[in-house]
Write a protein that holds these residues in place. Structure first.
Motif, PDB file in Angstrom:
ATOM      1  N   MET A   1       0.817  -1.196   0.000  1.00 13.26           N
ATOM      2  CA  MET A   1       0.000   0.000   0.000  1.00 13.26           C
ATOM      3  C   MET A   1       0.862   1.262   0.000  1.00 13.26           C
ATOM      4  N   LYS A   2       1.968   1.247   0.768  1.00 13.87           N
ATOM      5  CA  LYS A   2       2.829   2.414   0.819  1.00 13.87           C
ATOM      6  C   LYS A   2       3.491   2.671  -0.526  1.00 13.87           C
ATOM      7  N   GLY A   3       3.823   1.600  -1.236  1.00 14.11           N
ATOM      8  CA  GLY A   3       4.431   1.752  -2.551  1.00 14.11           C
ATOM      9  C   GLY A   3       3.475   2.406  -3.543  1.00 14.11           C
ATOM     10  N   ASP A   4       2.185   2.047  -3.457  1.00 11.41           N
ATOM     11  CA  ASP A   4       1.182   2.648  -4.332  1.00 11.41           C
ATOM     12  C   ASP A   4       1.039   4.136  -4.070  1.00 11.41           C
ATOM     13  N   LEU A   5       1.041   4.512  -2.799  1.00  8.12           N
ATOM     14  CA  LEU A   5       0.922   5.927  -2.464  1.00  8.12           C
ATOM     15  C   LEU A   5       2.159   6.704  -2.889  1.00  8.12           C
ATOM     16  N   ARG A   6       3.311   6.062  -2.790  1.00  5.64           N
ATOM     17  CA  ARG A   6       4.552   6.727  -3.214  1.00  5.64           C
ATOM     18  C   ARG A   6       4.544   6.970  -4.721  1.00  5.64           C
ATOM     19  N   VAL A   7       4.069   5.991  -5.491  1.00  8.05           N
ATOM     20  CA  VAL A   7       3.982   6.162  -6.940  1.00  8.05           C
ATOM     21  C   VAL A   7       2.999   7.266  -7.275  1.00  8.05           C
ATOM     22  N   LEU A   8       1.862   7.307  -6.595  1.00  2.23           N
ATOM     23  CA  LEU A   8       0.886   8.361  -6.820  1.00  2.23           C
ATOM     24  C   LEU A   8       1.464   9.730  -6.484  1.00  2.23           C
ATOM     25  N   ALA A   9       2.223   9.822  -5.397  1.00  2.65           N
ATOM     26  CA  ALA A   9       2.846  11.092  -5.011  1.00  2.65           C
ATOM     27  C   ALA A   9       3.862  11.543  -6.057  1.00  2.65           C
ATOM     28  N   VAL A  10       4.640  10.610  -6.571  1.00  5.45           N
ATOM     29  CA  VAL A  10       5.628  10.956  -7.589  1.00  5.45           C
ATOM     30  C   VAL A  10       4.938  11.413  -8.872  1.00  5.45           C
ATOM     31  N   ILE A  11       3.858  10.753  -9.241  1.00  3.04           N
ATOM     32  CA  ILE A  11       3.113  11.162 -10.443  1.00  3.04           C
ATOM     33  C   ILE A  11       2.511  12.551 -10.248  1.00  3.04           C
ATOM     34  N   CYS A  12       1.977  12.821  -9.059  1.00  4.78           N
ATOM     35  CA  CYS A  12       1.389  14.128  -8.786  1.00  4.78           C
ATOM     36  C   CYS A  12       2.436  15.241  -8.762  1.00  4.78           C
ATOM     37  N   ILE A  13       3.683  14.898  -8.539  1.00  2.44           N
ATOM     38  CA  ILE A  13       4.749  15.888  -8.554  1.00  2.44           C
ATOM     39  C   ILE A  13       5.305  16.068  -9.956  1.00  2.44           C
ATOM     40  N   ILE A  14       5.508  14.985 -10.680  1.00  2.00           N
ATOM     41  CA  ILE A  14       6.147  15.061 -11.991  1.00  2.00           C
ATOM     42  C   ILE A  14       5.198  15.567 -13.074  1.00  2.00           C
ATOM     43  N   ALA A  15       3.926  15.233 -12.994  1.00  2.00           N
ATOM     44  CA  ALA A  15       2.972  15.643 -14.028  1.00  2.00           C
ATOM     45  C   ALA A  15       2.887  17.166 -14.186  1.00  2.00           C
ATOM     46  N   PRO A  16       2.776  17.956 -13.112  1.00  4.28           N
ATOM     47  CA  PRO A  16       2.756  19.413 -13.307  1.00  4.28           C
ATOM     48  C   PRO A  16       4.060  19.963 -13.880  1.00  4.28           C
ATOM     49  N   ILE A  17       5.184  19.371 -13.499  1.00  9.69           N
ATOM     50  CA  ILE A  17       6.465  19.829 -14.029  1.00  9.69           C
ATOM     51  C   ILE A  17       6.527  19.581 -15.527  1.00  9.69           C
ATOM     52  N   LEU A  18       6.103  18.402 -15.961  1.00  9.91           N
ATOM     53  CA  LEU A  18       6.105  18.104 -17.390  1.00  9.91           C
ATOM     54  C   LEU A  18       5.129  19.002 -18.143  1.00  9.91           C
ATOM     55  N   PHE A  19       3.981  19.300 -17.555  1.00  3.66           N
ATOM     56  CA  PHE A  19       3.005  20.176 -18.194  1.00  3.66           C
ATOM     57  C   PHE A  19       3.552  21.589 -18.342  1.00  3.66           C
ATOM     58  N   VAL A  20       4.236  22.078 -17.322  1.00  2.00           N
ATOM     59  CA  VAL A  20       4.840  23.414 -17.388  1.00  2.00           C
ATOM     60  C   VAL A  20       5.919  23.455 -18.456  1.00  2.00           C
ATOM     61  N   LEU A  21       6.724  22.412 -18.537  1.00  2.00           N
ATOM     62  CA  LEU A  21       7.755  22.371 -19.577  1.00  2.00           C
ATOM     63  C   LEU A  21       7.126  22.327 -20.963  1.00  2.00           C
ATOM     64  N   TRP A  22       6.043  21.578 -21.121  1.00  2.00           N
ATOM     65  CA  TRP A  22       5.359  21.517 -22.410  1.00  2.00           C
ATOM     66  C   TRP A  22       4.795  22.884 -22.785  1.00  2.00           C
ATOM     67  N   LEU A  23       4.195  23.579 -21.824  1.00  2.42           N
ATOM     68  CA  LEU A  23       3.654  24.904 -22.099  1.00  2.42           C
ATOM     69  C   LEU A  23       4.756  25.916 -22.408  1.00  2.42           C
TER      70      LEU A  23
END
Length: 73
Positions: A1-23
């Motif tokens: 369960m902790k691994g799933d939350l860690r992956v979700l946290a990493v996705i929630c951090i990396i997705a905005p960064i990638l979106f900002v770079l794309w923009l």
């Protein structure tokens, strides 16, 4: 369960960064069609994106530091 939350946290951090770079590289997305005089708004929005990207990178750094401290304990 902790691994799933860690992956979700990493996705929630990396997705905005990638979106900002794309923009940042796809600048035509910020200027509405038929309104070529939006340069001032374009500059302001690009500056705000850079500020938020730096903020997210800082939060990512704190996240990594906190996760390492928890792993050491």
């Amino acid at each position: 369960m902790k691994g799933d939350l860690r992956v979700l946290a990493v996705i929630c951090i990396i997705a905005p960064i990638l979106f900002v770079l794309w923009l940042s590289f796809n600048s035509e997305f910020l200027i509405p069609s038929g309104y070529d005089l939006a340069i001032d708004g374009y500059v302001i929005s690009r500056t705000l994106m850079i500020i938020f990207c730096l903020y997210l990178l800082t939060k990512l750094g704190y996240f990594i530091l906190e996760s390492r401290k928890k792993d050491e304990d």
